[in-house]
Motif scaffolding. Structure first.
Motif, PDB file in Angstrom:
ATOM      1  N   ASP A 374      -8.071  -1.367  10.764  1.00 37.66           N
ATOM      2  CA  ASP A 374      -8.555  -0.188  10.069  1.00 37.66           C
ATOM      3  C   ASP A 374      -8.324   1.096  10.873  1.00 37.66           C
ATOM      4  OD1 ASP A 374      -9.546   0.747   7.697  1.00 37.66           O
ATOM      5  OD2 ASP A 374     -11.596   0.927   8.465  1.00 37.66           O
ATOM      6  N   ILE A 375      -7.124   1.228  11.434  1.00 38.17           N
ATOM      7  CA  ILE A 375      -6.802   2.441  12.179  1.00 38.17           C
ATOM      8  C   ILE A 375      -6.056   3.413  11.278  1.00 38.17           C
ATOM      9  CG2 ILE A 375      -6.679   1.190  14.348  1.00 38.17           C
ATOM     10  CD1 ILE A 375      -3.658   1.388  14.176  1.00 38.17           C
ATOM     11  N   ILE A 376      -5.910   4.654  11.748  1.00 35.85           N
ATOM     12  CA  ILE A 376      -5.223   5.701  10.987  1.00 35.85           C
ATOM     13  C   ILE A 376      -3.955   6.078  11.740  1.00 35.85           C
ATOM     14  CG2 ILE A 376      -5.391   8.037  10.056  1.00 35.85           C
ATOM     15  CD1 ILE A 376      -8.433   7.648  10.044  1.00 35.85           C
ATOM     16  N   SER A 377      -2.852   6.150  11.022  1.00 34.96           N
ATOM     17  CA  SER A 377      -1.567   6.478  11.638  1.00 34.96           C
ATOM     18  C   SER A 377      -0.886   7.600  10.869  1.00 34.96           C
ATOM     19  CB  SER A 377      -0.659   5.241  11.662  1.00 34.96           C
ATOM     20  OG  SER A 377       0.670   5.600  11.995  1.00 34.96           O
ATOM     21  N   SER A 378      -0.269   8.506  11.597  1.00 38.52           N
ATOM     22  CA  SER A 378       0.525   9.563  10.966  1.00 38.52           C
ATOM     23  C   SER A 378       1.983   9.477  11.392  1.00 38.52           C
ATOM     24  CB  SER A 378      -0.041  10.945  11.335  1.00 38.52           C
ATOM     25  OG  SER A 378      -0.022  11.120  12.739  1.00 38.52           O
ATOM     26  N   ASP A 379       2.391   8.314  11.903  1.00 43.68           N
ATOM     27  CA  ASP A 379       3.729   8.154  12.472  1.00 43.68           C
ATOM     28  C   ASP A 379       4.728   7.453  11.555  1.00 43.68           C
ATOM     29  OD1 ASP A 379       2.839   9.320  14.824  1.00 43.68           O
ATOM     30  OD2 ASP A 379       2.186   7.401  15.659  1.00 43.68           O
ATOM     31  N   LEU A 380       4.259   6.809  10.486  1.00 48.28           N
ATOM     32  CA  LEU A 380       5.177   5.998   9.685  1.00 48.28           C
ATOM     33  C   LEU A 380       6.122   6.853   8.839  1.00 48.28           C
ATOM     34  CD1 LEU A 380       6.160   3.282   8.632  1.00 48.28           C
ATOM     35  CD2 LEU A 380       4.324   3.351   6.921  1.00 48.28           C
ATOM     36  N   PHE A 381       5.589   7.820   8.124  1.00 51.53           N
ATOM     37  CA  PHE A 381       6.407   8.611   7.209  1.00 51.53           C
ATOM     38  C   PHE A 381       6.924   9.871   7.916  1.00 51.53           C
ATOM     39  CE2 PHE A 381       3.591   6.146   4.488  1.00 51.53           C
ATOM     40  CZ  PHE A 381       4.494   5.612   3.577  1.00 51.53           C
ATOM     41  N   PRO A 382       8.227  10.163   7.804  1.00 50.59           N
ATOM     42  CA  PRO A 382       8.796  11.351   8.451  1.00 50.59           C
ATOM     43  C   PRO A 382       8.162  12.635   7.935  1.00 50.59           C
ATOM     44  CG  PRO A 382      10.528   9.860   7.703  1.00 50.59           C
ATOM     45  CD  PRO A 382       9.246   9.353   7.112  1.00 50.59           C
ATOM     46  N   GLU A 383       8.111  13.647   8.810  1.00 46.03           N
ATOM     47  CA  GLU A 383       7.470  14.908   8.445  1.00 46.03           C
ATOM     48  C   GLU A 383       8.191  15.614   7.296  1.00 46.03           C
ATOM     49  OE1 GLU A 383       7.043  17.385  11.820  1.00 46.03           O
ATOM     50  OE2 GLU A 383       5.718  16.011  12.904  1.00 46.03           O
ATOM     51  N   ASP A 384       9.495  15.373   7.146  1.00 47.55           N
ATOM     52  CA  ASP A 384      10.259  16.097   6.133  1.00 47.55           C
ATOM     53  C   ASP A 384      10.413  15.315   4.836  1.00 47.55           C
ATOM     54  OD1 ASP A 384      11.848  14.142   7.210  1.00 47.55           O
ATOM     55  OD2 ASP A 384      13.673  15.341   7.226  1.00 47.55           O
ATOM     56  N   CYS A 385       9.607  14.270   4.629  1.00 48.36           N
ATOM     57  CA  CYS A 385       9.726  13.500   3.387  1.00 48.36           C
ATOM     58  C   CYS A 385       9.242  14.341   2.191  1.00 48.36           C
ATOM     59  CB  CYS A 385       8.960  12.189   3.475  1.00 48.36           C
ATOM     60  SG  CYS A 385       7.166  12.357   3.569  1.00 48.36           S
ATOM     61  N   VAL A 386       9.741  13.996   1.006  1.00 50.60           N
ATOM     62  CA  VAL A 386       9.419  14.728  -0.214  1.00 50.60           C
ATOM     63  C   VAL A 386       8.660  13.791  -1.153  1.00 50.60           C
ATOM     64  CG1 VAL A 386      10.343  16.028  -2.160  1.00 50.60           C
ATOM     65  CG2 VAL A 386      11.525  16.083   0.043  1.00 50.60           C
ATOM     66  N   ILE A 387       7.576  14.293  -1.747  1.00 51.87           N
ATOM     67  CA  ILE A 387       6.752  13.485  -2.656  1.00 51.87           C
ATOM     68  C   ILE A 387       7.002  13.921  -4.091  1.00 51.87           C
ATOM     69  CG2 ILE A 387       4.404  12.890  -3.328  1.00 51.87           C
ATOM     70  CD1 ILE A 387       3.573  13.256  -0.450  1.00 51.87           C
ATOM     71  N   SER A 388       7.253  12.943  -4.961  1.00 50.82           N
ATOM     72  CA  SER A 388       7.428  13.204  -6.386  1.00 50.82           C
ATOM     73  C   SER A 388       6.510  12.271  -7.173  1.00 50.82           C
ATOM     74  CB  SER A 388       8.887  12.962  -6.814  1.00 50.82           C
ATOM     75  OG  SER A 388       9.781  13.728  -6.037  1.00 50.82           O
ATOM     76  N   PHE A 389       6.070  12.734  -8.323  1.00 56.82           N
ATOM     77  CA  PHE A 389       5.222  11.920  -9.199  1.00 56.82           C
ATOM     78  C   PHE A 389       6.027  11.579 -10.457  1.00 56.82           C
ATOM     79  CE2 PHE A 389       2.340  14.298  -6.544  1.00 56.82           C
ATOM     80  CZ  PHE A 389       1.391  13.354  -6.184  1.00 56.82           C
ATOM     81  N   ALA A 390       6.033  10.287 -10.823  1.00 55.10           N
ATOM     82  CA  ALA A 390       6.847   9.848 -11.951  1.00 55.10           C
ATOM     83  C   ALA A 390       6.171   8.673 -12.650  1.00 55.10           C
ATOM     84  CB  ALA A 390       8.241   9.449 -11.469  1.00 55.10           C
ATOM     85  N   LYS A 421       4.828   2.666 -19.323  1.00 56.22           N
ATOM     86  CA  LYS A 421       5.407   3.218 -18.090  1.00 56.22           C
ATOM     87  C   LYS A 421       4.336   3.187 -17.002  1.00 56.22           C
ATOM     88  CE  LYS A 421       8.786   6.356 -20.213  1.00 56.22           C
ATOM     89  NZ  LYS A 421       9.273   7.763 -20.282  1.00 56.22           N
ATOM     90  N   ILE A 422       4.695   2.609 -15.872  1.00 59.07           N
ATOM     91  CA  ILE A 422       3.750   2.506 -14.762  1.00 59.07           C
ATOM     92  C   ILE A 422       3.810   3.792 -13.930  1.00 59.07           C
ATOM     93  CG2 ILE A 422       5.454   1.339 -13.272  1.00 59.07           C
ATOM     94  CD1 ILE A 422       1.698   0.582 -13.236  1.00 59.07           C
ATOM     95  N   PRO A 423       2.677   4.436 -13.638  1.00 56.79           N
ATOM     96  CA  PRO A 423       2.683   5.637 -12.782  1.00 56.79           C
ATOM     97  C   PRO A 423       3.172   5.294 -11.363  1.00 56.79           C
ATOM     98  CG  PRO A 423       0.604   5.419 -13.956  1.00 56.79           C
ATOM     99  CD  PRO A 423       1.323   4.121 -14.121  1.00 56.79           C
ATOM    100  N   VAL A 424       4.055   6.126 -10.833  1.00 61.22           N
ATOM    101  CA  VAL A 424       4.673   5.861  -9.526  1.00 61.22           C
ATOM    102  C   VAL A 424       4.685   7.140  -8.705  1.00 61.22           C
ATOM    103  CG1 VAL A 424       6.754   5.089  -8.319  1.00 61.22           C
ATOM    104  CG2 VAL A 424       6.139   4.057 -10.519  1.00 61.22           C
ATOM    105  N   ILE A 425       4.342   7.013  -7.436  1.00 60.63           N
ATOM    106  CA  ILE A 425       4.553   8.100  -6.488  1.00 60.63           C
ATOM    107  C   ILE A 425       5.796   7.755  -5.678  1.00 60.63           C
ATOM    108  CG2 ILE A 425       2.910   7.043  -4.869  1.00 60.63           C
ATOM    109  CD1 ILE A 425       2.375   9.822  -3.754  1.00 60.63           C
ATOM    110  N   ILE A 426       6.756   8.674  -5.646  1.00 56.91           N
ATOM    111  CA  ILE A 426       8.026   8.432  -4.957  1.00 56.91           C
ATOM    112  C   ILE A 426       8.035   9.218  -3.649  1.00 56.91           C
ATOM    113  CG2 ILE A 426      10.538   8.495  -5.121  1.00 56.91           C
ATOM    114  CD1 ILE A 426      10.259   8.660  -8.144  1.00 56.91           C
ATOM    115  N   ILE A 427       8.298   8.518  -2.558  1.00 54.72           N
ATOM    116  CA  ILE A 427       8.382   9.146  -1.236  1.00 54.72           C
ATOM    117  C   ILE A 427       9.852   9.130  -0.843  1.00 54.72           C
ATOM    118  CG2 ILE A 427       7.583   9.090   1.145  1.00 54.72           C
ATOM    119  CD1 ILE A 427       5.252   7.302   0.081  1.00 54.72           C
ATOM    120  N   GLN A 428      10.458  10.309  -0.776  1.00 52.71           N
ATOM    121  CA  GLN A 428      11.898  10.418  -0.553  1.00 52.71           C
ATOM    122  C   GLN A 428      12.195  10.918   0.852  1.00 52.71           C
ATOM    123  OE1 GLN A 428      13.873  13.375  -2.960  1.00 52.71           O
ATOM    124  NE2 GLN A 428      15.807  12.243  -3.027  1.00 52.71           N
TER     125      GLN A 428
END
Length: 554
Positions: A374-390, A421-428
């Protein structure tokens, strides 16, 4: 025991040998050098090489106490090539030390240099000189004509920086460059820059050295490792490197245009950003240093040119799958010398890539077992990733599921009719970074749930929206830090969240590539790298109502 690199042996053997005996030893610094930083002053050692025939110091190095015997070799090479004034470059007939283990170590390391290594229990000259030593003289290195380095820099920018191979390859996607010239059989190239922090290419002169370093580097996360251990691991590499950094010689923090340059540099954008190119070498017995010999330029130039041509020719294939077998041969001319063409063969090494991934996977598994849950990490996703909702219909899910290279987890999701249609969050992000994210999520057994919370920065001020996921492995990963300016993001999340109610909270998380291309912010089906079924929960259920950035996150 690893030997000196061929270029160093060649360089040293060209230096005339003199019938002198040099004495070398390691002394505790104690209180004798007051101008040192506190850590070195309390735990440092001083390596001294003295010409016993002439009675003057050839070199002196200050190192950490646990640096290791390789530091003695590095200091000796300095004493030979770049000694302190008034000494001239020269190679001794014999060196003497008063440590048996060091004697045997030097004998192995100096093979091929025609230098005898003897033991003597008492070295009074060294003791006397040390007692009178007051300061360390600075050293100078490098004798390469500037015009040759300029040519090398020009090709490095054109073929490495402008093509940005780190957007196609991960650091474990090794490329072999078979040269068979200039005393170099093969170079093994890997990129730096997939995490958007440091850009460059490393050309390993030894495959074993690269594997050994990756294994040692994987253990650096162990909290029991000391700074000296990390430094020792770094210096065990045997390679040339090409690094790109922002040219900040005239950088003004108040200049908005220069700030934009800096942001573009960190975002991997290939614009006309002023960069500096740094060439250097790392070796256990030489340490880290700039290029110092013309003979180093030839194989390094061939490596840069061949890798650049290879990336240029195979960009689409590498973007699709850098682990496939790809091989090409090129005829390359050096821009100096007799311009005789050199045949150079370049190939991918999927077998080594798989081996490195397996090694890193085992290290991550071992490390995860030691961590609290149950730790918190901010290292997995790159800082410049883009989030889209679809929202994805069933046919898109089935289409990407049919691709063997795409990971799809559909557990708990069922389409009742063709219009669902299933709601999806896209991490690019980029393909190499996306593959790393997918691999880690698979290792953590998928995504348990998705939630949205908020955070604040106590140092610089400001509040953020924090989209987050919790994996089945018990780790909460921050996807992005989105500044709370207006209600745009919050409104988008609210509208998208309404769609999950029809699915009793179920939704999907997709990892996609293409963030540096024309489809940034609007990924297509062919960009999807993985799909994970999950559910949307409230921040209260997740138990993370609000975070304090840089303090609670690890």
């Amino acid at each position: 025991m690893s030997s000196l690199p061929v270029t160093t042996k060649h360089r040293i053997n060209r230096i005339p040998q003199i019938p002198h005996v040099w004495e070398g030893d390691i002394f505790p610094i104690g209180e004798m050098l007051d101008n040192l930083e506190p850590e070195l002053k309390s735990n440092g050692q001083c390596i001294v090489w003295v010409d016993g025939s002439e009675g003057f110091i050839r070199t002196m190095d200050v190192v950490k106490g646990n640096t290791g015997p390789e530091a003695m070799v590095r200091a000796l090479l300095k004493a030979i090539e770049k000694p302190q004034s008034p000494a001239e470059p020269a190679r001794p007939h014999k060196v003497v030390v008063r440590d048996r283990e060091l004697q045997f170590f030097l004998r192995g390391a100096l093979q091929g240099l025609d230098i005898d290594v003897d033991y003597q229990g008492d070295l009074p000259l060294l003791d006397e000189l040390w007692n009178n030593l007051q300061q360390v003289q600075p050293q100078k290195v490098g004798n390469i004509p500037p015009q040759l380095l300029e040519k090398l820099e020009e090709r490095a920018i054109a073929l490495m920086w402008e093509q940005a191979p780190w957007t196609l390859l991960a650091e474990y996607n090794l490329i072999e460059i078979k040269i068979n010239a200039y005393n170099v059989e093969s170079l093994y190239a890997c990129v730096m820059g997939m995490m958007g922090q440091e850009f460059g290419v490393i050309f390993y002169r030894s495959l074993d050295s690269m594997k050994k370093f990756r294994l040692m580097a994987g253990e650096i996360g162990d909290s029991t490792m000391e700074e000296g251990d990390i430094e020792r691991a770094f210096l065990q590499q045997d390679c040339w490197f090409v690094n790109f950094s922002l040219d900040d010689s005239d950088f003004d923090e108040e200049d908005e245009e220069q700030q934009l340059w800096y942001e573009l540099f960190l975002a991997e954008a290939q614009y006309d950003v002023p960069v500096q190119v740094v060439f250097g070498s790392i070796h256990p017995y030489e340490g880290i240093r700039p290029l110092v010999d013309v003979e180093e330029l030839d194989p390094l130039y061939l490596g840069i040119e061949a890798l650049g041509k290879f990336v240029q020719k195979n960009k689409k294939r590498l973007e699709k799958d850098p682990t496939q077998n790809i091989s090409h041969q090129y005829s390359i001319k050096l821009p100096w010398g007799n311009n005789k063409p050199h045949p150079v063969k370049v190939r991918t090494m999927p077998e080594v890539t798989a081996e490195l991934e397996a090694i890193e996977g085992n290290l991550h598994d071992d490390f995860a077992e030691e961590e609290d849950t149950d730790i918190i990490s901010s290292d997995l996703f790159p800082e410049d990733c883009v989030i889209s909702f679809a929202s994805f219909p069933e046919d898109i899910i089935k289409s990407i599921e049919a691709k063997p290279s795409v990971w799809v987890d559909m557990e708990g999701i069922e389409f009742e009719n063709e219009n669902d249609k299933i709601p999806v969050i896209i991490i690019q992000t980029t393909r190499p970074k996306g593959k790393l994210v997918v691999e880690q999520l698979i290792k953590e057994e998928g995504i348990e749930y998705l939630f949205f919370t908020s955070g604040e920065d106590p140092f610089y001020g400001g509040t953020f929206d924090l989209p987050m996921i919790k994996t089945q492995g018990g780790i909460n990963h921050v996807i992005a830090e989105i500044e709370q300016e207006g209600e745009t993001f919050a409104n988008t999340v609210k509208k998208w969240s309404q769609k999950t109610k029809k699915w009793q909270g179920k939704c999907g998380v997709a990892i996609a590539m293409g963030s540096t291309g024309v489809n940034r912010g609007s990924p297509k089906e062919q960009h999807i790298l993985a799909f994970f079924a999950t559910e949307l929960v409230s921040k209260e259920k997740a138990g993370l109502d609000k975070l304090v950035l840089n303090i609670e996150m690890m």
